[in-house]
Design a protein around this motif. Sequence first.
Motif, PDB file in Angstrom:
ATOM      1  N   ASP A  57      11.848   0.203   1.070  1.00 53.91           N
ATOM      2  CA  ASP A  57      12.051  -0.126  -0.339  1.00 53.91           C
ATOM      3  C   ASP A  57      13.553  -0.262  -0.592  1.00 53.91           C
ATOM      4  O   ASP A  57      14.261   0.742  -0.711  1.00 53.91           O
ATOM      5  N   PRO A  58      14.074  -1.489  -0.645  1.00 49.11           N
ATOM      6  CA  PRO A  58      15.527  -1.664  -0.764  1.00 49.11           C
ATOM      7  C   PRO A  58      16.055  -1.385  -2.170  1.00 49.11           C
ATOM      8  O   PRO A  58      15.320  -1.405  -3.151  1.00 49.11           O
ATOM      9  N   ARG A  59      17.337  -1.129  -2.239  1.00 48.29           N
ATOM     10  CA  ARG A  59      18.048  -0.991  -3.512  1.00 48.29           C
ATOM     11  C   ARG A  59      19.158  -2.032  -3.532  1.00 48.29           C
ATOM     12  O   ARG A  59      19.821  -2.270  -2.521  1.00 48.29           O
ATOM     13  N   TYR A  60      19.350  -2.624  -4.684  1.00 43.78           N
ATOM     14  CA  TYR A  60      20.346  -3.678  -4.802  1.00 43.78           C
ATOM     15  C   TYR A  60      21.608  -3.158  -5.498  1.00 43.78           C
ATOM     16  O   TYR A  60      21.823  -1.952  -5.594  1.00 43.78           O
ATOM     17  N   ALA A  93       0.871  -1.180   0.000  1.00 48.22           N
ATOM     18  CA  ALA A  93       0.000   0.000   0.000  1.00 48.22           C
ATOM     19  C   ALA A  93       0.905   1.227   0.000  1.00 48.22           C
ATOM     20  O   ALA A  93       1.301   1.731   1.049  1.00 48.22           O
ATOM     21  N   ASN A  94       1.259   1.694  -1.189  1.00 45.27           N
ATOM     22  CA  ASN A  94       2.228   2.780  -1.293  1.00 45.27           C
ATOM     23  C   ASN A  94       1.904   3.720  -2.438  1.00 45.27           C
ATOM     24  O   ASN A  94       1.143   3.376  -3.349  1.00 45.27           O
ATOM     25  N   ILE A  95       2.493   4.881  -2.398  1.00 44.72           N
ATOM     26  CA  ILE A  95       2.456   5.836  -3.508  1.00 44.72           C
ATOM     27  C   ILE A  95       3.895   6.121  -3.899  1.00 44.72           C
ATOM     28  O   ILE A  95       4.652   6.712  -3.124  1.00 44.72           O
ATOM     29  N   LYS A  96       4.289   5.650  -5.069  1.00 45.10           N
ATOM     30  CA  LYS A  96       5.657   5.815  -5.555  1.00 45.10           C
ATOM     31  C   LYS A  96       6.666   5.331  -4.520  1.00 45.10           C
ATOM     32  O   LYS A  96       7.647   6.003  -4.222  1.00 45.10           O
ATOM     33  N   SER A  97       6.406   4.147  -3.981  1.00 47.36           N
ATOM     34  CA  SER A  97       7.242   3.419  -3.024  1.00 47.36           C
ATOM     35  C   SER A  97       7.172   3.986  -1.605  1.00 47.36           C
ATOM     36  O   SER A  97       7.809   3.448  -0.691  1.00 47.36           O
ATOM     37  N   HIS A  98       6.399   5.047  -1.379  1.00 46.54           N
ATOM     38  CA  HIS A  98       6.227   5.581  -0.032  1.00 46.54           C
ATOM     39  C   HIS A  98       5.032   4.887   0.631  1.00 46.54           C
ATOM     40  O   HIS A  98       3.893   5.047   0.181  1.00 46.54           O
ATOM     41  N   PRO A  99       5.245   4.123   1.698  1.00 53.32           N
ATOM     42  CA  PRO A  99       4.133   3.415   2.349  1.00 53.32           C
ATOM     43  C   PRO A  99       3.119   4.388   2.939  1.00 53.32           C
ATOM     44  O   PRO A  99       3.482   5.412   3.527  1.00 53.32           O
ATOM     45  N   LEU A 100       1.832   4.047   2.824  1.00 52.10           N
ATOM     46  CA  LEU A 100       0.764   4.932   3.261  1.00 52.10           C
ATOM     47  C   LEU A 100       0.511   4.866   4.769  1.00 52.10           C
ATOM     48  O   LEU A 100       0.148   5.867   5.385  1.00 52.10           O
ATOM     49  N   ALA A 151      15.038 -11.283   0.622  1.00 57.18           N
ATOM     50  CA  ALA A 151      14.974 -10.418  -0.566  1.00 57.18           C
ATOM     51  C   ALA A 151      15.290  -8.973  -0.225  1.00 57.18           C
ATOM     52  O   ALA A 151      15.696  -8.194  -1.087  1.00 57.18           O
ATOM     53  N   GLY A 152      15.085  -8.593   1.028  1.00 55.25           N
ATOM     54  CA  GLY A 152      15.392  -7.233   1.443  1.00 55.25           C
ATOM     55  C   GLY A 152      16.800  -7.082   1.979  1.00 55.25           C
ATOM     56  O   GLY A 152      17.182  -6.005   2.419  1.00 55.25           O
ATOM     57  N   GLY A 153      17.575  -8.165   1.934  1.00 57.82           N
ATOM     58  CA  GLY A 153      18.943  -8.121   2.427  1.00 57.82           C
ATOM     59  C   GLY A 153      19.935  -7.746   1.344  1.00 57.82           C
ATOM     60  O   GLY A 153      19.588  -7.174   0.319  1.00 57.82           O
ATOM     61  N   ALA A 154      21.182  -8.110   1.572  1.00 60.27           N
ATOM     62  CA  ALA A 154      22.255  -7.799   0.628  1.00 60.27           C
ATOM     63  C   ALA A 154      22.945  -9.087   0.200  1.00 60.27           C
ATOM     64  O   ALA A 154      23.054 -10.032   0.976  1.00 60.27           O
ATOM     65  N   MET A 155      23.396  -9.119  -1.047  1.00 57.47           N
ATOM     66  CA  MET A 155      24.092 -10.280  -1.557  1.00 57.47           C
ATOM     67  C   MET A 155      25.403  -9.862  -2.199  1.00 57.47           C
ATOM     68  O   MET A 155      25.461  -8.862  -2.925  1.00 57.47           O
ATOM     69  N   ILE A 156      26.452 -10.628  -1.901  1.00 63.30           N
ATOM     70  CA  ILE A 156      27.746 -10.377  -2.520  1.00 63.30           C
ATOM     71  C   ILE A 156      28.549 -11.671  -2.495  1.00 63.30           C
ATOM     72  O   ILE A 156      28.483 -12.438  -1.518  1.00 63.30           O
ATOM     73  N   CYS A 157      29.254 -11.935  -3.582  1.00 59.05           N
ATOM     74  CA  CYS A 157      30.105 -13.120  -3.687  1.00 59.05           C
ATOM     75  C   CYS A 157      29.339 -14.418  -3.393  1.00 59.05           C
ATOM     76  O   CYS A 157      29.851 -15.316  -2.712  1.00 59.05           O
ATOM     77  N   GLY A 158      28.110 -14.485  -3.865  1.00 64.93           N
ATOM     78  CA  GLY A 158      27.323 -15.700  -3.692  1.00 64.93           C
ATOM     79  C   GLY A 158      26.785 -15.923  -2.303  1.00 64.93           C
ATOM     80  O   GLY A 158      26.312 -17.017  -1.978  1.00 64.93           O
ATOM     81  N   LEU A 177      -1.134  -8.316   5.650  1.00 65.39           N
ATOM     82  CA  LEU A 177      -1.441  -9.489   4.839  1.00 65.39           C
ATOM     83  C   LEU A 177      -0.371  -9.778   3.793  1.00 65.39           C
ATOM     84  O   LEU A 177      -0.014 -10.945   3.577  1.00 65.39           O
ATOM     85  N   TYR A 178       0.157  -8.741   3.150  1.00 62.58           N
ATOM     86  CA  TYR A 178       0.969  -8.966   1.956  1.00 62.58           C
ATOM     87  C   TYR A 178       2.422  -8.485   2.050  1.00 62.58           C
ATOM     88  O   TYR A 178       3.214  -8.782   1.162  1.00 62.58           O
ATOM     89  N   THR A 179       2.785  -7.737   3.088  1.00 63.79           N
ATOM     90  CA  THR A 179       4.150  -7.225   3.172  1.00 63.79           C
ATOM     91  C   THR A 179       4.965  -7.929   4.251  1.00 63.79           C
ATOM     92  O   THR A 179       6.114  -8.314   4.016  1.00 63.79           O
ATOM     93  N   VAL A 180       4.392  -8.091   5.424  1.00 63.76           N
ATOM     94  CA  VAL A 180       5.125  -8.737   6.523  1.00 63.76           C
ATOM     95  C   VAL A 180       5.382 -10.199   6.170  1.00 63.76           C
ATOM     96  O   VAL A 180       4.446 -10.922   5.799  1.00 63.76           O
ATOM     97  N   PRO A 181       6.623 -10.666   6.252  1.00 67.35           N
ATOM     98  CA  PRO A 181       6.936 -12.061   5.895  1.00 67.35           C
ATOM     99  C   PRO A 181       6.142 -13.056   6.728  1.00 67.35           C
ATOM    100  O   PRO A 181       6.018 -12.886   7.952  1.00 67.35           O
TER     101      PRO A 181
END
Length: 266
Positions: A143-146, A5-12, A211-218, A69-73
Motif C-alpha cells: 500500500d504505497p504513500r505519495y 483482498a485486505n483488512i485496513k490495507s493489510h493483504p489477507l 501508480a505504485g511508483g514515485a513522481m517528482i518534477c513531472g 485477478l485484480y491486483t497484479v498488473p
Amino acid sequence: MRSKANIKSHPLHPILICFPLAFFIGSFVFDILFLFNQNPSFQNTAYHLNIAGVIGAVLAAVPGFVDFLYTVPPESSAKKRAAKHGLLNTGNLLLFIAIVLLKRNTALDYKILVAMEAIGVIILFIAGWLGGTLVYRNQIGVDPRYADAGKWNEEYVNTNDNFIRVAAANELKLNQMKLVHAGGKRIIIAHSEKGYAAFSDHCTHKGGSLAGGAMICGTVQCPWHGSQFNVHDGSVSAGPAKKGIETYNVEERDGAVFLHLKEIKK
C-alpha cells in the motif's frame, strides 16, 4: 499495488498462507519421526496437521486468486510469475489432498507417502520464493504513500463517455497520483508542478504499475526497475525502458479534473 483482498490495507493472502506452510511442513516432520520410532501419536499428529494444511490452503487461495485477478498488473512479468505461483500452489494442494486420502489406506507403504510429502514441501519452497518475489520485488499487495503521505487513491468509472470527471481539483496533492479504471484502461491522474497530467499505468519495460511508483518534477519512476517517464508527454527520461508511455488530454474546470479518455496525446 494495494491488495483488493485486505483488512485496513493489510493483504489477507500473506497472513493466511503461513498456516498451510506450517501445517504441511509439520505433517512431513512428524511423519519422519514416525518412520524412525513407529510411535502412533506421531502418525496421528501428522495426519491431522495434513488435514489442517488442506483447509488453510483453501482459505489462503481465495484472497490469492482475488489478488491475481485484480491486483497484479495485466500484461506484466508479475502476471506470469503470479500464474506460476498459483499453479504450483494449486497442484500442491491437490497433492496433499491425495496424501490425506491415501493415508487412510493402511496397506500402502508409508515411505511412499512421506516421499510425496517431501515433494510437496519442495514445491512449497519454490512457490514461496515466487510469492516473495511478487511482494518484495514487484510490490504486489504493498500500500504505497505519495507526496505529503497522501494515501493510495483508486477509482472505477463505469461509463461509455469520452469526457469523464476523474477527480476534484483539490483532491490530489503535489506529486500525488490516482489510478482510474475507465473504458477498459488503467490511467493515472497525476498532479505535477505544471498542473494535472494523465498517462498509462503500464511501464513499457516489464509492465509494472506506475501508480505504485514515485513522481517528482513531472517525472514518474517505475517501482520495479527504475524506468522514468515524463508524465506530460510520455517520453523516456531514464531506462531500462526504451519506449515511452501513452498520455491523455486532461483539463481542469469548474472545480474538477476531466479526462479525454479516447484522445491520446501525440
